[in-house]
Each structure stands twice: as C-alpha cells, then as structure tokens.
Design a protein around this motif. Structure first.
Motif, PDB file in Angstrom:
ATOM      1  N   GLN A  43       0.821  -1.204   0.000  1.00 19.75           N
ATOM      2  CA  GLN A  43       0.000   0.000   0.000  1.00 19.75           C
ATOM      3  C   GLN A  43       0.863   1.266   0.000  1.00 19.75           C
ATOM      4  O   GLN A  43       0.538   2.255  -0.664  1.00 19.75           O
ATOM      5  N   ALA A  44       1.961   1.221   0.729  1.00 15.57           N
ATOM      6  CA  ALA A  44       2.880   2.363   0.738  1.00 15.57           C
ATOM      7  C   ALA A  44       3.478   2.577  -0.647  1.00 15.57           C
ATOM      8  O   ALA A  44       3.610   3.717  -1.116  1.00 15.57           O
ATOM      9  N   ALA A  45       3.834   1.482  -1.330  1.00 15.31           N
ATOM     10  CA  ALA A  45       4.386   1.603  -2.680  1.00 15.31           C
ATOM     11  C   ALA A  45       3.362   2.195  -3.637  1.00 15.31           C
ATOM     12  O   ALA A  45       3.699   3.036  -4.492  1.00 15.31           O
ATOM     13  N   LEU A  46       2.076   1.782  -3.502  1.00 15.82           N
ATOM     14  CA  LEU A  46       1.037   2.343  -4.364  1.00 15.82           C
ATOM     15  C   LEU A  46       0.841   3.841  -4.102  1.00 15.82           C
ATOM     16  O   LEU A  46       0.637   4.628  -5.033  1.00 15.82           O
ATOM     17  N   GLU A  47       0.914   4.243  -2.826  1.00 17.34           N
ATOM     18  CA  GLU A  47       0.750   5.655  -2.499  1.00 17.34           C
ATOM     19  C   GLU A  47       1.880   6.490  -3.085  1.00 17.34           C
ATOM     20  O   GLU A  47       1.644   7.568  -3.643  1.00 17.34           O
ATOM     21  N   ILE A  48       3.090   5.992  -2.973  1.00 18.48           N
ATOM     22  CA  ILE A  48       4.248   6.728  -3.500  1.00 18.48           C
ATOM     23  C   ILE A  48       4.201   6.762  -5.022  1.00 18.48           C
ATOM     24  O   ILE A  48       4.525   7.781  -5.648  1.00 18.48           O
ATOM     25  N   GLU A  49       3.779   5.669  -5.630  1.00 11.31           N
ATOM     26  CA  GLU A  49       3.717   5.616  -7.094  1.00 11.31           C
ATOM     27  C   GLU A  49       2.655   6.558  -7.635  1.00 11.31           C
ATOM     28  O   GLU A  49       2.679   6.922  -8.821  1.00 11.31           O
ATOM     29  N   GLY A  50       1.749   6.982  -6.795  1.00 11.58           N
ATOM     30  CA  GLY A  50       0.723   7.921  -7.231  1.00 11.58           C
ATOM     31  C   GLY A  50       1.250   9.323  -7.478  1.00 11.58           C
ATOM     32  O   GLY A  50       0.562  10.147  -8.096  1.00 11.58           O
ATOM     33  N   LEU A  51       2.451   9.635  -7.020  1.00  7.89           N
ATOM     34  CA  LEU A  51       3.049  10.948  -7.279  1.00  7.89           C
ATOM     35  C   LEU A  51       3.386  11.079  -8.763  1.00  7.89           C
ATOM     36  O   LEU A  51       3.871  10.120  -9.393  1.00  7.89           O
ATOM     37  N   GLU A  52       3.141  12.255  -9.320  1.00  8.34           N
ATOM     38  CA  GLU A  52       3.393  12.465 -10.756  1.00  8.34           C
ATOM     39  C   GLU A  52       4.869  12.325 -11.104  1.00  8.34           C
ATOM     40  O   GLU A  52       5.215  11.918 -12.213  1.00  8.34           O
ATOM     41  N   SER A  53       5.748  12.679 -10.190  1.00  8.32           N
ATOM     42  CA  SER A  53       7.184  12.642 -10.468  1.00  8.32           C
ATOM     43  C   SER A  53       7.783  11.251 -10.337  1.00  8.32           C
ATOM     44  O   SER A  53       8.954  11.046 -10.660  1.00  8.32           O
ATOM     45  N   VAL A  54       7.014  10.274  -9.883  1.00  6.63           N
ATOM     46  CA  VAL A  54       7.513   8.913  -9.672  1.00  6.63           C
ATOM     47  C   VAL A  54       7.106   8.043 -10.858  1.00  6.63           C
ATOM     48  O   VAL A  54       5.930   7.970 -11.222  1.00  6.63           O
ATOM     49  N   ASP A  55       8.087   7.384 -11.468  1.00  4.49           N
ATOM     50  CA  ASP A  55       7.814   6.493 -12.600  1.00  4.49           C
ATOM     51  C   ASP A  55       7.372   5.110 -12.134  1.00  4.49           C
ATOM     52  O   ASP A  55       6.485   4.492 -12.737  1.00  4.49           O
ATOM     53  N   ALA A  56       8.021   4.587 -11.095  1.00  9.38           N
ATOM     54  CA  ALA A  56       7.679   3.257 -10.578  1.00  9.38           C
ATOM     55  C   ALA A  56       8.099   3.162  -9.124  1.00  9.38           C
ATOM     56  O   ALA A  56       9.131   3.730  -8.725  1.00  9.38           O
ATOM     57  N   ALA A  57       7.307   2.458  -8.335  1.00 17.86           N
ATOM     58  CA  ALA A  57       7.628   2.202  -6.930  1.00 17.86           C
ATOM     59  C   ALA A  57       7.283   0.747  -6.623  1.00 17.86           C
ATOM     60  O   ALA A  57       6.230   0.249  -7.043  1.00 17.86           O
ATOM     61  N   PHE A  58       8.144   0.053  -5.894  1.00 16.68           N
ATOM     62  CA  PHE A  58       7.944  -1.378  -5.627  1.00 16.68           C
ATOM     63  C   PHE A  58       8.613  -1.720  -4.307  1.00 16.68           C
ATOM     64  O   PHE A  58       9.511  -1.013  -3.829  1.00 16.68           O
ATOM     65  N   ILE A  59       8.188  -2.800  -3.685  1.00 21.09           N
ATOM     66  CA  ILE A  59       8.754  -3.206  -2.404  1.00 21.09           C
ATOM     67  C   ILE A  59       9.885  -4.199  -2.644  1.00 21.09           C
ATOM     68  O   ILE A  59       9.879  -4.973  -3.610  1.00 21.09           O
ATOM     69  N   TYR A  60      10.851  -4.178  -1.732  1.00 19.94           N
ATOM     70  CA  TYR A  60      11.977  -5.105  -1.810  1.00 19.94           C
ATOM     71  C   TYR A  60      12.609  -5.207  -0.432  1.00 19.94           C
ATOM     72  O   TYR A  60      12.331  -4.406   0.482  1.00 19.94           O
ATOM     73  N   LYS A  80      12.383  13.226  -3.233  1.00 15.29           N
ATOM     74  CA  LYS A  80      12.573  12.930  -1.813  1.00 15.29           C
ATOM     75  C   LYS A  80      11.714  13.849  -0.949  1.00 15.29           C
ATOM     76  O   LYS A  80      11.091  13.395   0.026  1.00 15.29           O
ATOM     77  N   ARG A  81      11.662  15.126  -1.274  1.00 13.93           N
ATOM     78  CA  ARG A  81      10.865  16.079  -0.508  1.00 13.93           C
ATOM     79  C   ARG A  81       9.377  15.730  -0.580  1.00 13.93           C
ATOM     80  O   ARG A  81       8.661  15.768   0.431  1.00 13.93           O
ATOM     81  N   GLN A  82       8.916  15.367  -1.774  1.00 15.62           N
ATOM     82  CA  GLN A  82       7.508  15.018  -1.930  1.00 15.62           C
ATOM     83  C   GLN A  82       7.144  13.764  -1.134  1.00 15.62           C
ATOM     84  O   GLN A  82       6.066  13.687  -0.540  1.00 15.62           O
ATOM     85  N   ILE A  83       8.039  12.787  -1.119  1.00 11.63           N
ATOM     86  CA  ILE A  83       7.769  11.564  -0.354  1.00 11.63           C
ATOM     87  C   ILE A  83       7.775  11.858   1.139  1.00 11.63           C
ATOM     88  O   ILE A  83       6.953  11.326   1.903  1.00 11.63           O
ATOM     89  N   ALA A  84       8.694  12.730   1.580  1.00 13.76           N
ATOM     90  CA  ALA A  84       8.726  13.120   2.995  1.00 13.76           C
ATOM     91  C   ALA A  84       7.441  13.833   3.391  1.00 13.76           C
ATOM     92  O   ALA A  84       6.946  13.681   4.525  1.00 13.76           O
ATOM     93  N   ASP A  85       6.864  14.591   2.464  1.00 15.91           N
ATOM     94  CA  ASP A  85       5.602  15.280   2.748  1.00 15.91           C
ATOM     95  C   ASP A  85       4.443  14.295   2.944  1.00 15.91           C
ATOM     96  O   ASP A  85       3.436  14.644   3.579  1.00 15.91           O
ATOM     97  N   LEU A  86       4.580  13.089   2.414  1.00 16.04           N
ATOM     98  CA  LEU A  86       3.552  12.073   2.608  1.00 16.04           C
ATOM     99  C   LEU A  86       3.610  11.443   3.993  1.00 16.04           C
ATOM    100  O   LEU A  86       2.721  10.659   4.360  1.00 16.04           O
ATOM    101  N   GLY A  87       4.692  11.750   4.728  1.00 13.30           N
ATOM    102  CA  GLY A  87       4.809  11.225   6.088  1.00 13.30           C
ATOM    103  C   GLY A  87       5.859  10.155   6.264  1.00 13.30           C
ATOM    104  O   GLY A  87       5.979   9.583   7.357  1.00 13.30           O
ATOM    105  N   TYR A  88       6.660   9.877   5.232  1.00 14.81           N
ATOM    106  CA  TYR A  88       7.713   8.864   5.339  1.00 14.81           C
ATOM    107  C   TYR A  88       8.998   9.554   5.790  1.00 14.81           C
ATOM    108  O   TYR A  88       9.500  10.474   5.131  1.00 14.81           O
ATOM    109  N   ALA A  89       9.532   9.074   6.911  1.00 17.07           N
ATOM    110  CA  ALA A  89      10.673   9.764   7.530  1.00 17.07           C
ATOM    111  C   ALA A  89      12.011   9.319   6.946  1.00 17.07           C
ATOM    112  O   ALA A  89      12.899  10.143   6.683  1.00 17.07           O
TER     113      ALA A  89
END
Length: 409
Positions: free
Chosen positions: A97-114, A243-252
């Motif tokens: 779910q976190a990967a889907l939320e991050i991938e929803g940002l326009e500046s992100v091409d792909a997000a996946f867990i590993y 990085k700034r946009q992801i931090a704004d989503l609440g990821y430290a």
C-alpha cells in the motif's frame, strides 16, 4: 613618386588601418605556413603537437565521464535505485500500500517493495559465496534490464542465481543458505536452509550479479520473517524534489542514491578531482610546449624581425605580426584537435564492441561544450601572452645586434 590609379582607389576606399591589418595578416600567414618559409616545418610540428594533445585531453575526459555515468546508471538501476524508503514494518500488505501511495506521485515512474538479507551460500562441491538475497517485485528500469539466461525468474520458493556464478551455483542445483535470524534468547542466531536454483539471470552490472541472488518477496520473508521492507523508486525527475515530496507524505526514512552510496560517491568525486588535476597538468604541458616552441620560432626569425624593423615597421606592428602568427598556428592546431576529437566520438559507436570486449561496458561518449570552450580559450590566451612576452624581449635588442647574432638572450 607617382601613385598608380589602383593605389589611389585603394587608399580612397580602404583606411590605412585596414590596409595595415591586411598586410599583417598576409605576413603572418607567410611566416606561419608559406612554402618559401624555411621554418614552416616548425609551425606544422607545433600545430600537430597541439592537435594531438588536445585530442588526448578530450578523449580522456570523455571516457572518464562516460565510465562514471555508466557506473552510477548501474547503481541507480540495480543497487539502490533513484530513491529508497525504509519502512517501519515487515508486513507485505502494508508495504504494498505504501508503494502504491508513493507511485501515485506524478514525479515517480515506478515504486515497488523489496528487501535484502545477507547470506552465505554453499554449493554441493563446497564452494561458497558471501552475498545477499534480494526479494523484490521488479518494476521500471530494473525489470527491463534484468535478463533471464535460463529458467523463469521469481518462481515462488526458488532462487535466481547470476550467470557469473553458474559454475558453482548452476540451474537446478540445491544449495545451503546460511543467514541470521532473530532468536528468543540471543539477539540473532544462525539459520540454515536448503534451496533450489530455479533460474539464471544477468545484468550489465558485474558487481551486482556476483553478490546477489534474487527471489520474490514472499520467498525472502519465508527465510526471514523479520526482514525490514523497503520501497524502491525510479524517477526521471530531480531526486531531491522527489525525496521532498515523499517526505511530505509522512515517510521519515527517505534517501537518494547519492546518500545511500555516500562513500562511493565521495570516492568517485575524489577520483574525478584527481583526474581533473592530471588533465590540468596535461594542459600545463601543452601550454609550456606552445611557449617554448613559440619562443624558439621567434628566436629563429630575429633576422627577419631586424629586416622588418629596418624597412620601417614599428615595434608595435612587428609585435602584432608575430602575435597573429602564433595565434594562427595555435588556432589551426585547436581546430584540428577538435575536428579529430569530434570525428572520433562520431565513429566511436562502430568501435564500441571492442571497448565492450575489453572493459565489459557499453559507453556513450559525449563532449561537454563548455569544457572544450574553456580549454581552447585558455590555450589561445596563453599563446598570445607567450608571444607577447617573447617579442617584447627580442624587440628590446638593437637592430644591428639582431643581424649579428643568431639568438638574443
């Protein structure tokens, strides 16, 4: 003395300063490359030497920058990705779910867990590999550049080994995997499990292939349920802004590829600075070569300088003449060097297979225009200054002394 109509017309339509400049240009061409000039060979040697030195500098700089770009491209594709987020959970559903939320940002091409866990693997013949198992849901550039050599990648319950380790960890081989897990009484305890190699893969990064076994996330969590999960991110935008946009989503815990590989990045920056220093020393050698050659050429022409002075040419015009001559020789050398450099870069793709066979990488060479401009301007300015100093020293001597001696000290 009567003036011819042609001379009258020339004097009427062309100011004397323009005529003087035309004469100086004709004289500097004659003193540089005329067949009647006995020092023509010296000018040609200076030109060729300068062209080869300039070509060497540009070639080394282009290869160095291409190697660094290639290495960081591999790091961003396979090792640490563009940006990564360390999650405070090992729950696969929450991580997804976190990967889907991050991938929803326009500046992100792909997000996946590993996730990564360090392991030591032992083959049937006793050979071991100290590396890691990476479990991931491959997406983006990683998936497009992850090549299957044999078998199917990410088969549940199986590992994918690299082609570089296929001699000891081949397809369908059973290997023993030793890893550390959380214990009840001790912080960590060693654990061993037998697994089968279900496929072989290869990438353009030998370091990644040599130390990495691949599997899906579920298989990795079955080996170590407490393995911390992360989100890998690919972006074509600015990594700091992402990085700034992801931090704004609440990821430290968000880090860019430069931050994750800070020590490597610092070492590569130091390497680039040292290489720049070496190239700067090469430029110094080129400039000293220009100065010594220009001075030698001026000393060899001091009798001609004396003749020009005795014919009424002022010191300023003699100085301008030989400065223009030096500038012409240097300019032709620079143009020839640039022509060779750009031609070599244009024809490089035809020879890239030879570079790949010897270095194992496909390099894309390019020449940075601003660096070339700075280099050429520096060489031209130094050439002018060297000629100015040389002619100033020679012109201080008496005309008869120039006729009487071969060199002016």
């Amino acid at each position: 003395m009567l003036t011819s109509p042609m001379q009258l017309m020339e004097n009427a339509f062309f100011p004397s300063s323009i005529i003087d400049m035309r004469v100086l240009l004709l004289l500097c061409t004659r003193y540089a490359f005329s067949k009647q000039n006995r020092h023509r060979g010296t000018s040609i040697r200076i030109t060729i030497g300068l062209a080869l030195c300039l070509f060497a500098i540009i070639a080394v700089l282009s290869f160095m920058q291409a190697l660094q770009r290639d290495q960081f491209e591999d790091i961003r594709t396979f090792e640490s990705f563009d940006v990564q987020v360390a999650l405070a959970t090992n729950d696969e559903d929450k991580a997804f779910q976190a990967a889907l939320e991050i991938e929803g940002l326009e500046s992100v091409d792909a997000a996946f867990i590993y996730a990564d866990i360090p392991v030591i693997t032992q083959a049937a013949d006793g050979s071991t590999i100290a590396g890691r198992i990476r479990g991931l849901e491959a997406e983006g550039r990683l998936l497009s550049q992850l090549n299957s050599y044999r078998g199917e990648l990410f088969v549940p319950g199986m590992l994918a080994s690299s082609y570089s380790n296929s001699r000891t960890h081949g397809l369908k081989d059973e290997i023993k995997v030793t890893l550390l897990k959380k214990g009840r009484q001790a912080t960590v305890i060693p654990s061993q499990r037998s697994m089968v190699i279900g496929s072989l893969y290869y990438t353009s990064s030998y370091d990644f292939d040599r130390s990495t076994f691949l599997c899906d996330v579920e298989t990795l969590l079955s080996l170590n349920p407490d393995a911390p999960l992360k989100v890998g991110i690919f972006t074509s935008g600015d990594v700091l802004e992402v990085k700034r946009q992801i931090a704004d989503l609440g990821y430290a815990d968000v880090a860019t590829y430069k931050e994750v590989n800070a020590s490597l990045y610092g070492a590569m920056e130091l390497e680039q600075k040292m290489m720049t220093l070496m190239l700067f020393l090469m430029v110094i050698v080129v400039l000293v070569h220009i100065r010594s050659s220009s001075r030698r050429l001026l000393l060899a022409k001091q009798r001609e300088i004396a003749m020009l002075r005795s014919m009424g040419l002022t010191k300023q015009k003699v100085q301008a003449l030989f400065i223009l001559q030096s500038l012409l020789v240097t300019l032709i050398g620079c143009v020839l060097g640039l022509l060779v450099s750009y031609t070599a870069v244009a024809f490089y793709p035809m020879l890239s297979q030879l570079v790949y066979q010897s270095m194992g990488v496909h390099l894309i060479l390019e020449i940075r225009t601003y660096e070339v401009v700075i280099l050429v301007v520096s060489i031209l300015v130094f050439s002018v200054l060297a000629s100015l100093q040389g002619t100033h020293r020679i012109l201080k001597a008496d005309i008869m002394e120039m006729f009487a001696h071969d060199e002016v000290s």
